[in-house]
Design an enzyme around this catalytic site. Sequence first.
Site, PDB file in Angstrom:
ATOM      1  N   ASN A  83       0.833  -1.211   0.000  1.00 31.42           N
ATOM      2  CA  ASN A  83       0.000   0.000   0.000  1.00 31.42           C
ATOM      3  C   ASN A  83       0.866   1.260   0.000  1.00 31.42           C
ATOM      4  O   ASN A  83       0.543   2.241  -0.674  1.00 31.42           O
ATOM      5  CB  ASN A  83      -0.951   0.009   1.206  1.00 31.42           C
ATOM      6  CG  ASN A  83      -2.213  -0.783   0.931  1.00 31.42           C
ATOM      7  OD1 ASN A  83      -3.056  -0.357   0.142  1.00 31.42           O
ATOM      8  ND2 ASN A  83      -2.324  -1.946   1.535  1.00 31.42           N
ATOM      9  N   HIS A 117      -8.241  -1.078   5.993  1.00 32.17           N
ATOM     10  CA  HIS A 117      -8.522  -2.405   6.561  1.00 32.17           C
ATOM     11  C   HIS A 117      -9.019  -3.309   5.437  1.00 32.17           C
ATOM     12  O   HIS A 117      -9.889  -2.904   4.661  1.00 32.17           O
ATOM     13  CB  HIS A 117      -9.566  -2.274   7.672  1.00 32.17           C
ATOM     14  CG  HIS A 117      -9.832  -3.559   8.375  1.00 32.17           C
ATOM     15  ND1 HIS A 117      -8.945  -4.096   9.290  1.00 32.17           N
ATOM     16  CD2 HIS A 117     -10.841  -4.449   8.265  1.00 32.17           C
ATOM     17  CE1 HIS A 117      -9.429  -5.251   9.722  1.00 32.17           C
ATOM     18  NE2 HIS A 117     -10.574  -5.486   9.106  1.00 32.17           N
TER      19      HIS A 117
END
Length: 199
Positions: free
Chosen positions: A16, A111
Amino acid sequence: MKKMQLAVFVSGGGSNLQAIIDAASSGKLDLDIALVLSNNANAYGLERARNSGIPTAVVNSKDFDSREEFIRAFLGTLEAHDVDFIALAGYLRKIPPELIQRFDGRIVNIHPGALPEFGGKGMFGIHVHEAVIESGRDNTAVTVHFVTEEYDEGAVIAVREVPVLPDDTPETLQARVLEVEHALYPEVLQSLAEKLRSQ
Ligand code: GAR
């Protein structure tokens, strides 16, 4: 006007983080990555940051004699890099309340599942995908949310659904979810950076 000075916190691989770095260098994401911080000196995410010339820091409570020193060093590191916003990207430590107070409303997390159903203590990474498959559901989600003192409980900023296919394993599902994460996180950070600048 001043650009958002973002710190990205990582504990592991940092895919990420890489998506954020790539979006920033292609101009899709208009902010400065001021710092990449980890609790883990061996996190590959730190290597990714170094490869892009981004300052890095390792802050781990175990390296300090007292909690006070740890918090002082943590806040001092962020201050030294002029950080005004924090994005957690696979950071697996709880954020101390002192940081949450200092960066009130300026810490977000990604998440790899739907919240609150697939969140909470122990629900991170592959464990989330195992639980989703176990539940028999035919969809999962990526959720970006603000960080509060409780795990996975802050206000949700964005949710993107991801299908679960009949022959998915936790690993194939994880790979499909990660692709969505890599698209969604830079988009959300861009809109937060725009909002911050217009305040
Ligand atoms: C990502 O899937 C992220 O959503 C998850 O850890 C992975 C880190 O991957 N975070 C959590 O589970 C937080 N509860 P990365 O290091 O390759 O970005």
